[in-house]
Design a protein around this motif. Structure first.
Motif, PDB file in Angstrom:
ATOM      1  N   UNK A   4       0.832  -1.203   0.000  1.00  0.00           N
ATOM      2  CA  UNK A   4       0.000   0.000   0.000  1.00  0.00           C
ATOM      3  C   UNK A   4       0.870   1.258   0.000  1.00  0.00           C
ATOM      4  N   UNK A   5       1.875   1.285   0.845  1.00  0.00           N
ATOM      5  CA  UNK A   5       2.782   2.438   0.929  1.00  0.00           C
ATOM      6  C   UNK A   5       3.626   2.557  -0.333  1.00  0.00           C
ATOM      7  N   UNK A   6       4.105   1.428  -0.854  1.00  0.00           N
ATOM      8  CA  UNK A   6       4.900   1.450  -2.083  1.00  0.00           C
ATOM      9  C   UNK A   6       4.078   1.977  -3.254  1.00  0.00           C
ATOM     10  N   UNK A   7       2.813   1.603  -3.321  1.00  0.00           N
ATOM     11  CA  UNK A   7       1.937   2.092  -4.377  1.00  0.00           C
ATOM     12  C   UNK A   7       1.728   3.604  -4.257  1.00  0.00           C
ATOM     13  N   UNK A   8       1.557   4.094  -3.035  1.00  0.00           N
ATOM     14  CA  UNK A   8       1.377   5.521  -2.820  1.00  0.00           C
ATOM     15  C   UNK A   8       2.631   6.297  -3.229  1.00  0.00           C
ATOM     16  N   UNK A  31       0.605  16.292  -3.996  1.00  0.00           N
ATOM     17  CA  UNK A  31       1.128  15.251  -3.117  1.00  0.00           C
ATOM     18  C   UNK A  31       0.304  15.139  -1.833  1.00  0.00           C
ATOM     19  N   UNK A  32      -0.070  16.272  -1.255  1.00  0.00           N
ATOM     20  CA  UNK A  32      -0.911  16.244  -0.052  1.00  0.00           C
ATOM     21  C   UNK A  32      -2.257  15.607  -0.364  1.00  0.00           C
ATOM     22  N   UNK A  33      -2.825  15.936  -1.501  1.00  0.00           N
ATOM     23  CA  UNK A  33      -4.101  15.338  -1.903  1.00  0.00           C
ATOM     24  C   UNK A  33      -4.006  13.836  -2.080  1.00  0.00           C
ATOM     25  N   UNK A  34      -2.943  13.364  -2.709  1.00  0.00           N
ATOM     26  CA  UNK A  34      -2.761  11.923  -2.914  1.00  0.00           C
ATOM     27  C   UNK A  34      -2.620  11.215  -1.576  1.00  0.00           C
ATOM     28  N   UNK A  39      -4.857   7.888   2.724  1.00  0.00           N
ATOM     29  CA  UNK A  39      -5.166   7.783   4.147  1.00  0.00           C
ATOM     30  C   UNK A  39      -6.639   7.512   4.390  1.00  0.00           C
ATOM     31  N   UNK A  40      -7.504   8.205   3.669  1.00  0.00           N
ATOM     32  CA  UNK A  40      -8.945   7.973   3.811  1.00  0.00           C
ATOM     33  C   UNK A  40      -9.315   6.555   3.389  1.00  0.00           C
TER      34      UNK A  40
END
Length: 49
Positions: A4-8, A31-34, A39-40
């Motif tokens: 999940x983190x790697x994909x982000x 970047x903040x939006x992504x 996170x949501x």
């Protein structure tokens, strides 16, 4: 969780390089939006696992 983190991270880097190479403000907002969307999604669907 690691995938999940790697994909982000991969998505953030790709968007930075393709669309916002020399625009700092737009890059920061994207970047903040992504990160907020990921996170949501995590808190809504993946937190129970």
């Amino acid at each position: 969780m690691g995938i999940f983190i790697a994909l982000m991270v991969a998505l953030v880097i790709t968007v930075d390089l393709l669309f916002f190479r020399n625009r700092f403000g737009e890059r920061l907002l994207a970047n903040i939006g992504i990160v907020m969307i990921f996170g949501a999604f995590y808190f809504r669907f993946l937190k129970q696992f």
